[in-house]
Scaffold this active site. Structure first.
Site, PDB file in Angstrom:
ATOM      1  N   PRO A   1       0.827  -1.214   0.000  1.00  0.00           N
ATOM      2  CA  PRO A   1       0.000   0.000   0.000  1.00  0.00           C
ATOM      3  C   PRO A   1       0.859   1.261   0.000  1.00  0.00           C
ATOM      4  CG  PRO A   1       0.092  -0.931   2.203  1.00  0.00           C
ATOM      5  CD  PRO A   1       0.884  -1.838   1.316  1.00  0.00           C
ATOM      6  N   CYS A   2       1.438   1.591  -1.131  1.00  0.00           N
ATOM      7  CA  CYS A   2       2.333   2.736  -1.181  1.00  0.00           C
ATOM      8  C   CYS A   2       1.553   4.036  -0.968  1.00  0.00           C
ATOM      9  CB  CYS A   2       3.083   2.761  -2.497  1.00  0.00           C
ATOM     10  SG  CYS A   2       2.110   2.268  -3.911  1.00  0.00           S
TER      11      CYS A   2
END
Length: 97
Positions: free
Chosen positions: A50-51
């Site tokens: 989940p950047c």
DNA sequence: CCGTTGACCAGGC
DNA sequence: GGCCTGGCCAACG
């Protein structure tokens, strides 16, 4: 374990509704913040990593190089329960420690 | 193997 | 208080 892997490890460990800063990750790994940014840019496992939960130390979001625009990222974070103050993340409630 | 390049950050102007 | 500069270190060509 490679440098990228360690960064991915930390990012993937961020719980829903929380965010981290590039600098924090860098300090945790004993690296320069640039390396963290590069790792996320080269991020191939965007589905597992989940950047969008990684933001600036200021709370603002990455522009241009991100996944379609910061407004999208903002929506995603809000959807996960992260509070926003204008265009910046509210660290008081949403910073992962 | 060496030079360039960054999803950054802090300090100076 | 916004814009420019330097420094940091790993990955790419």
């Amino acid at each position: 374990m490679k440098t990228f892997e360690k960064i991915y490890e930390i990012v993937s460990g961020i719980p829903k509704g929380k965010v981290l800063t590039y600098g924090d990750i860098a300090i945790t790994l004993g690296l320069s913040p640039r390396v963290v940014g590069y790792a996320l840019h080269a991020n191939k496992d965007s589905k597992n990593i989940p950047c969008h939960r990684v933001v600036f130390k200021d709370g603002s979001l990455a522009t241009g190089y991100a996944f379609g625009g910061k407004d999208i990222q903002k929506k995603l974070l809000i959807n996960e329960g992260v509070d926003f103050i204008g265009e910046k993340v509210d660290f008081k409630t949403s910073l992962f420690s």
